[in-house]
Enzyme design. Structure first.
Site, PDB file in Angstrom:
ATOM      1  NE  ARG A 129      -7.132   4.793   5.706  1.00 42.97           N
ATOM      2  CZ  ARG A 129      -6.613   5.906   6.186  1.00 42.97           C
ATOM      3  NH1 ARG A 129      -7.005   6.361   7.339  1.00 42.97           N
ATOM      4  NH2 ARG A 129      -5.690   6.563   5.524  1.00 42.97           N
ATOM      5  NE  ARG A 142       1.457  10.132  10.322  1.00 39.59           N
ATOM      6  CZ  ARG A 142       0.960   9.213   9.510  1.00 39.59           C
ATOM      7  NH1 ARG A 142      -0.285   8.836   9.637  1.00 39.59           N
ATOM      8  NH2 ARG A 142       1.695   8.697   8.549  1.00 39.59           N
ATOM      9  N   PRO A 143       3.288  16.388  11.554  1.00 43.07           N
ATOM     10  CG  PRO A 143       5.056  17.553  12.530  1.00 43.07           C
ATOM     11  CD  PRO A 143       4.215  16.332  12.688  1.00 43.07           C
ATOM     12  CB  VAL A 144       3.603  18.307   6.052  1.00 43.34           C
ATOM     13  CG1 VAL A 144       2.760  17.065   5.970  1.00 43.34           C
ATOM     14  CG2 VAL A 144       2.740  19.558   6.212  1.00 43.34           C
ATOM     15  CG  ASP A 145       8.269  20.113  10.231  1.00 41.98           C
ATOM     16  OD1 ASP A 145       7.693  19.016  10.120  1.00 41.98           O
ATOM     17  OD2 ASP A 145       9.204  20.297  11.021  1.00 41.98           O
ATOM     18  CE  LYS A 196      -1.481   1.655   3.990  1.00 49.97           C
ATOM     19  NZ  LYS A 196      -1.414   3.009   4.541  1.00 49.97           N
ATOM     20  CG  ASN A 197       2.323   2.778   3.567  1.00 53.70           C
ATOM     21  OD1 ASN A 197       1.163   3.140   3.328  1.00 53.70           O
ATOM     22  ND2 ASN A 197       2.758   2.542   4.787  1.00 53.70           N
ATOM     23  CB  ILE A 205       8.204   6.114  14.375  1.00 50.83           C
ATOM     24  CG1 ILE A 205       9.331   5.085  14.197  1.00 50.83           C
ATOM     25  CG2 ILE A 205       7.941   6.897  13.076  1.00 50.83           C
ATOM     26  CD1 ILE A 205      10.619   5.608  13.646  1.00 50.83           C
ATOM     27  CB  CYS A 244      -3.991  10.725  11.956  1.00 51.87           C
ATOM     28  SG  CYS A 244      -2.367  10.025  12.076  1.00 51.87           S
ATOM     29  CG  ASP A 249       3.477   1.215   9.470  1.00 49.25           C
ATOM     30  OD1 ASP A 249       3.147   2.039  10.344  1.00 49.25           O
ATOM     31  OD2 ASP A 249       3.626   1.512   8.271  1.00 49.25           O
ATOM     32  NE  ARG A 297       2.056  12.216   7.356  1.00 49.05           N
ATOM     33  CZ  ARG A 297       2.347  13.394   7.877  1.00 49.05           C
ATOM     34  NH1 ARG A 297       1.409  14.125   8.397  1.00 49.05           N
ATOM     35  NH2 ARG A 297       3.585  13.822   7.884  1.00 49.05           N
TER      36      ARG A 297
END
Ligand code: EPZ
Length: 419
Positions: free
Chosen positions: A398, A121-124, A22-23, A328, A116, A306, A92
Site C-alpha cells: 500500500r 479515526r473519526p471524521v468529525d 504517498k500521503n 496521535i 482501522c 508514521d 481513509r
C-alpha cells in the site's frame, strides 16, 4: 497472501531512490475533481493505495493515464457524486473526495471510512469544517450525504487539535468556496504545503500552507495544471534507520532532511549520522550499536507517528532503555508483541512503550498489522539473526514502492514468497 522472507545480519551499502510521498499523492489526486482541466502529476509512486484512489476517481468520471511515474488525470465531467463503501473503507484518504465533489457539483454521497487497526479515526473535524462552509450534512446508513445547493462559502475554521486530513479536506473545498476561508490550528505537515502548491498551480489562492494559519481566497473555477509530488519523508526516515539496525551506509537519493522534522534529532541522538548532500541524504551508523532515545509522536515538526514502529525496531537492539510515547493514535502499538516474538523486550502501558534494548533479535514468523508496522518488522528482520518471515505483505504494498528491489540492490537478502 504474499510473505517476505528476510535473512538478517548483512550490512547494507548502496543507493536507494526515495519515491514521491504517498500521503501527498493521494490528496493531490483528489484535487483533480475540482477542475474540468487536465492535471498532470509527476513523481507519482506506484502503490496499491494510488491504484485504489484511481479506481475511485475513475468511477467519478476521471480519465487517467499513467506513463512511468507521470499520472495524467482529466475529470472533464463528473458522472457520479457517490463514493461507495467498498472503495472508501479500504483507504481513509478516499474520504477526501467529499469536499471537492461538494464544491464542484453541490452534492456528494460518500461512505464513512470507519475505524482501522491503528485507532477509531473519526471524521468529525472534516464534517464540522464543511458544515461551517455551508454544507448541509446528514448521516444515513454509513454514508455522509452532503448538499450545498447554493455553493460553499468561506468560513473561519478553528480546529481543536491538529488533523492532517481535515486541514487538507478544508483546503480542497475552500478553493472553490465564495469568499475567504481561514484555517486556525492547521496541520503543518510538508504534505499540506505540497497540496497547496498543486492547487496554486491550478489557479487557487492560498497563503500560509505549512504554517498554523492558512488563508484561502475562493475562486470561481480552477484550471488544469502540473505538479511534482514531494519526496516521501516516511520512506526516507524508514530507510535512514536501516543502517542503524543492520550497519552499513546508504545514499537516499531525492531525500530531504528538512522534511524529517524532529526525526533528524532522534536518529542522530541514537547514533545515526545523516548528512544532506547534493541530490540526497547520506546515512550511516556511528559505532557498532545505536543508543536508546526517548521519543514522543507529535504533529509535524514533531516526531511522526508514521515512523514510530520503525523507531521501535531500532530501539529494540539499542544500548539502554527507551520510552516511546504515541500521542496521535490510540491503538498504534500492535507491532510490539510481534517484535517480542523476535526476542525484543518491550512493555506497553497505555500510550507508552518501554523498550529495553537487547544485543540482537532472532528471526521469527511475524505478522504485519498496518503499513508502517510492516516496515518496522522488515527493519527488525534486516538486523536479526537468521530468517524472519513477515506475513501479510499487502500492507507494505500500500505504501512502500518496490521495497524488496530497493533493499536487494543494497545487499539485503529479502525475497517475496507468493501465495
Ligand atoms: C494522515 O492521516 C496520514 N494519512 C496518516 O498516515 C498519518 O499517520 C496521520 O496523518 C498523522 O500524521 C494520510 O495522509 C492518508 P489526522 P489522517 O487527521 O489525516 C483524530 C499512513 O500510514 N481525528 O491528522 O487521518 C484521529 O483519529 C497513515 O500512511 C479526529 O478525531 O490523520 C487521530 O487521532 C496512517 N477527528 C488524530 O486526529 C477527525 O475528524 C490525527 O489524525 C480527524 C482526525
Amino acid at each position: 497472501m504474499d510473505k517476505l522472507a528476510i535473512i538478517g545480519g548483512r550490512p547494507l551499502f548502496g543507493e536507494i531512490a526515495i519515491s514521491g510521498a504517498k500521503n501527498s499523492a493521494l490528496k493531490v489526486m483528489a484535487a483533480t475533481l475540482l477542475t474540468d482541466g487536465v492535471l498532470t502529476i509527476s513523481n507519482m509512486p506506484r502503490l496499491a493505495d494510488v491504484d485504489m484512489m484511481l479506481r475511485l476517481l475513475m468511477q467519478h468520471g476521471a480519465d487517467a493515464k499513467f506513463e512511468g511515474s507521470v499520472l495524467t488525470l482529466h475529470a472533464k465531467d463528473i458522472v457520479s457524486t457517490e463514493a461507495p463503501y467498498d472503495l472508501v473503507r479500504k483507504m481513509r484518504a478516499s474520504f477526501n473526495v467529499l469536499g471537492p465533489l461538494l464544491a464542484r457539483e453541490g452534492k456528494a454521497k460518500v461512505s464513512l471510512p470507519g475505524g482501522c487497526a491503528i485507532g477509531a479515526r473519526p471524521v468529525d473535524l472534516h464534517l464540522k469544517a464543511l458544515t461551517a462552509m455551508g454544507a448541509e450534512i446528514e448521516l444515513d446508513e454509513g454514508y455522509v450525504i452532503a448538499a450545498a445547493p447554493n455553493g460553499l462559502h468561506g468560513a473561519k475554521i478553528d480546529f481543536p487539535f491538529v488533523s492532517v486530513g481535515a486541514t487538507e479536506h478544508t483546503m480542497l473545498a475552500a478553493t472553490l468556496a465564495k469568499g475567504e476561508t481561514v484555517i486556525h490550528n492547521a496541520a503543518r505537515e510538508p504534505e499540506i504545503a505540497d497540496l497547496a502548491d498543486c492547487l496554486t498551480a491550478m489557479g487557487a489562492k492560498i497563503e500560509g500552507a505549512g504554517e498554523s494559519t492558512i488563508h484561502i481566497q475562493g475562486v470561481g473555477a480552477l484550471h488544469g495544471g502540473e505538479h511534482s509530488v514531494l519526496p516521501d519523508r516516511i520512506e526516507t526516515g524508514s530507510y535512514a534507520m536501516a543502517p542503524g539496525v543492520a550497519g552499513g551506509e546508504l545514499f537516499l537519493r531525492h531525500a530531504r532532511l528538512d522534511l524529517l522534522g524532529a526525526a533528524v534529532g532522534a536518529l542522530e541522538e541514537a547514533g545515526i549520522r545523516l548528512e544532506q548532500q547534493e541530490g540526497g541524504i547520506r546515512v550511516r551508523r556511528e559505532g557498532d550499536r545505536c543508543r536508546a532515545v526517548n521519543v514522543l509522536t507529535q504533529p509535524f515538526p514533531g516526531f511522526p507517528t508514521d515512523l514510530q514502529a520503525q523507531f521501535m525496531a531500532l530501539m529494540a537492539t539499542a544500548d539502554g532503555v527507551s520510552a516511546i510515547k504515541e500521542t496521535i493514535f490510540e491503538g498504534r502499538f500492535m507491532h510490539a508483541p510481534e517484535f517480542a516474538r523476535m526476542g525484543a523486550n518491550i512493555s506497553v502501558d497505555g500510550q507508552t512503550a518501554t523498550v529495553r534494548g537487547v544485543k540482537r533479535l532472532k528471526g521469527a514468523q511475524v505478522m504485519a498489522t498496518d503499513l508502517r508496522a510492516s516496515m518496522g518488522l522488515v527493519l527488525a528482520g534486516l538486523g536479526a539473526e537468521g530468517q524472519t518471515i513477515v506475513n501479510r505483505v499487502y500492507h507494505l504494498d500500500r505504501g512502500f514502492e518496490r521495497l524488496e528491489e530497493k533493499l536487494i540492490q543494497c545487499g539485503a537478502l529479502i525475497e517475496r514468497i507468493k501465495e
